[in-house]
Write an enzyme that holds these catalytic residues in place. Structure first.
Site, PDB file in Angstrom:
ATOM      1  N   PRO A 172       0.455  -0.871  -0.142  1.00 12.85           N
ATOM      2  CG  PRO A 172      -0.966  -0.907   1.915  1.00 12.85           C
ATOM      3  CD  PRO A 172       0.315  -1.750   1.328  1.00 12.85           C
ATOM      4  CD  GLU A 173       2.902   2.643  -4.136  1.00  8.12           C
ATOM      5  OE1 GLU A 173       3.082   3.549  -4.886  1.00  8.12           O
ATOM      6  OE2 GLU A 173       3.217   1.287  -4.863  1.00  8.12           O
TER       7      GLU A 173
ATOM      8  CE  LYS B 181       6.219   3.958   0.290  1.00  3.87           C
ATOM      9  NZ  LYS B 181       6.399   3.193  -0.888  1.00  3.87           N
TER      10      LYS B 181
ATOM     11  NE  ARG C 200      11.921  -2.100  -4.864  1.00  9.28           N
ATOM     12  CZ  ARG C 200      10.683  -1.031  -3.965  1.00  9.28           C
ATOM     13  NH1 ARG C 200       9.832  -0.375  -4.695  1.00  9.28           N
ATOM     14  NH2 ARG C 200      11.558  -0.434  -2.877  1.00  9.28           N
TER      15      ARG C 200
END
Length: 267
Positions: A2-3, A58, A257
């Site tokens: 979650p951002e 976050k 990433r």
């Protein structure tokens, strides 16, 4: 993970549901998810009202009546659910807070945590976190100033929480696609026009993410119609057609990433 938009969605939905409500029960199924002994955690949390819920980067901060705080970071795979035992997802619950007949389940906290901290300790946790990108004081000038001496790549810079708060792997891809900039471009190579597009794209994508309830499809509660309304434009869409130029979206690894972008219209 979650951002910013997902955590802001949680905050806005939870505030009217549990704000002002007392915690009537505490269940700890994984002691590593908290930072103090279970007995101490329980004694300081039980019967406390939720004064407010705030978001920083976050994180969520649940401020309690006794001026203690519960600091939540969901990390990779974490989520929360508000409901009863019958409705809760079939996943392992690490921490559970009761509000009468409803439970707030903290799920998937393999790396995430719910720490009990004083106000001063919370501020210490946040001392190295950069500015909030949607703060009204975070102007284009402020954005230019923090990037002035940076020489790293765009993707890695956006992910650096000490530079700007709350942006992660998914929304960094979305922002760079919107700005028509390649993720490996160097900050010091950008002209004022590039920086302007990047700033405006960051504002636009994050606001859109919040308005549409973030990307996470799992509802916060039964009947939740807001959570998960944001549809990724470029992230995780390798091999699909770019919505702007119809070339194929590609994926490369940048700093370990998975990074998605269009080689044709991002420059």
């Amino acid at each position: 993970m979650p951002e910013l938009p997902e955590m802001e969605t949680y905050k806005s939905l939870l505030q009217p549901l549990i704000g002002g409500q007392s915690i009537t029960g505490v269940t700890i199924n994984r002691e590593k998810s908290i930072n103090v002994p279970v007995e101490q955690f329980t004694s300081l949390v039980i019967n406390q009202k939720i004064k407010s819920i705030e978001r920083r980067a976050k994180y969520l901060v649940f401020q309690l009546q006794n001026d203690s705080n519960l600091l939540l970071h969901l990390m990779l795979g974490g989520r929360i659910f508000l409901g009863n035992e019958e409705d809760r997802p079939d996943r392992t619950v690490q921490v559970q807070l009761s509000f009468g007949n409803h439970q707030l389940y903290f799920i998937g906290l393999r790396l995430g945590y719910l720490h009990l901290l004083s106000h001063e300790m919370v501020q210490q946790e946040f001392q190295h976190i950069g500015p909030e990108p949607l703060d009204q004081n975070f102007s284009f000038y402020a954005f230019q100033t923090i990037l002035k001496d940076k020489r790293g790549g765009l993707k890695t810079t956006l992910l650096n929480q000490e530079v700007i708060a709350g942006i992660g792997n998914r929304y960094s891809d979305e922002i760079l696609w919107q700005a028509q900039l390649l993720p490996e471009r160097k900050i010091n190579e950008l002209d004022s026009g590039d920086l302007g597009r990047l700033y405006e794209s960051m504002q636009y994508i994050l606001q859109k993410g919040i308005q549409q309830g973030g990307y996470m499809e799992e509802p916060l509660f039964k009947g939740d119609q807001k959570t998960g309304g944001y549809e990724m434009i470029v992230h995780s869409r390798e091999g699909e057609n770019c919505r702007r130029c119809h070339s194929l979206i590609v994926m490369n690894e940048i700093s370990s990433r998975k990074t998605y972008f269009c080689q044709n219209c991002q420059h």
